[in-house]
Design an enzyme around this catalytic site. Sequence first.
Site, PDB file in Angstrom:
ATOM      1  N   GLU A  81       1.721  -5.502   4.116  1.00 41.38           N
ATOM      2  CA  GLU A  81       2.874  -5.219   3.246  1.00 41.38           C
ATOM      3  C   GLU A  81       4.080  -4.721   4.041  1.00 41.38           C
ATOM      4  OE1 GLU A  81       4.132  -2.787  -0.796  1.00 41.38           O
ATOM      5  OE2 GLU A  81       2.047  -3.313  -0.415  1.00 41.38           O
ATOM      6  N   ARG A  82       3.836  -3.956   5.115  1.00 44.92           N
ATOM      7  CA  ARG A  82       4.968  -3.471   5.917  1.00 44.92           C
ATOM      8  C   ARG A  82       5.732  -4.653   6.514  1.00 44.92           C
ATOM      9  NH1 ARG A  82       5.267  -1.620  11.328  1.00 44.92           N
ATOM     10  NH2 ARG A  82       6.991  -0.181  11.675  1.00 44.92           N
ATOM     11  N   GLU A 115      -7.671  -2.658   7.157  1.00 47.01           N
ATOM     12  CA  GLU A 115      -6.579  -3.222   7.970  1.00 47.01           C
ATOM     13  C   GLU A 115      -5.526  -2.175   8.286  1.00 47.01           C
ATOM     14  OE1 GLU A 115      -2.802  -5.493   8.778  1.00 47.01           O
ATOM     15  OE2 GLU A 115      -3.230  -4.078   7.176  1.00 47.01           O
TER      16      GLU A 115
END
Length: 292
Positions: A81-82, A115
Site C-alpha cells: 500500500e505504501r 509482508e
Amino acid sequence: MGKNPLGRGVGALLPEDDLVAEDKYFMCDIDKISPNPNQPRSHFDADKLQQLADSIREKGVIQPLLVVRGGGNRYTLVAGERRLRAAKLAGRDEVPVVVMDEASDNESLELALIENIQRHDLNPIEEAMAYARLMEEFHLTQEEVAKKVGRQRSTITNVLRLLQLPQPLQDDVVQGVISEGHARVLLRVKDQPEQLRQIRDRIVNEELSVRAAERLCGKKSQAPATDKTGEATAPKPPAEELPPAYCAAVVNQLTNQLHTKVRIVQQGKRGKLEIEYYSSDDLDRLTSLLLR
C-alpha cells in the site's frame, strides 16, 4: 520471466510457480487496484511517502505490488500500500503487480501482516499490534510468529510488551514523540501513572537520552519533602546531576552565542555538550567561534 521480479519479502509469500507465470506479472492500471481492507498499517509518514514518490517519479516502481483478482476486471491489494500511495502521488498511471491465487480474508490479512513486518514498514506499535493479530486471529504462539516473520522469539516478546503502555504513550511512539527505547524504559513504571506522566514529560521537554530516562525510572518513589511548617518543598535534584534550571540557562546562553541548537546530556557526574551544525560552512563558522 527469466528471474524472480520480487524481493525476498514478498517473494517468500508466493509459491515458485506463481513467480514464473507471465500472465501474473504485468503493468496494471492504478485505478483498478483497491486498497487492502485488512491493511495492518495505519500511520504513513507524509515526508517519507513524499520521498518515495520522488524516487518513483524518477525511477518508477521497482518492487511489484501483490494483488488478487476482484470482480469487474479489478484487483484488491494484498501487500504494497505504501508503494501504491506513493505511485499515486507521483502521478503514475500504471504500477507493476504480481497476481496471486484468490485468498480468503484471513489469508490476505496474514500475508499483509507478514509482508509489512518483513519490510520493516511498521512503526513499533503497529508491529506489536501485527504480532498480536497473528497470535489472536490465527491462534499462533510467539514461537510460531517468530518463525513466520524471521525474528527471534525474544524480539516478539519485547515488542508485544509495548502494548501494555497507556494509549497516549503508544500514540507518542507512533508519532515519533518518544523513541521505542524510551517506551521500553517507561514500561518499568507503567503501574505508576503519575510517575509515568512526569518522566514522559521530562523526556520530551528536556530531550533526555534513553540512559537518562533509565536513571529516572530506577529511582524509588519517595514522599514529598516538607519544611518546618509542614508545607511541601520542591524535590532537590540528585547531587551528581546539574539542576535543570542551570542546564536550561547554559543552553540558552550558548544557543544565543552560537546561533545553533545546543543540548546538554547528563550522565551522572559526567555528560555531553552537543552542538549541531547544518553544513560544512556552518561547521567552519562554529569552529572559528569556539577557537576564538
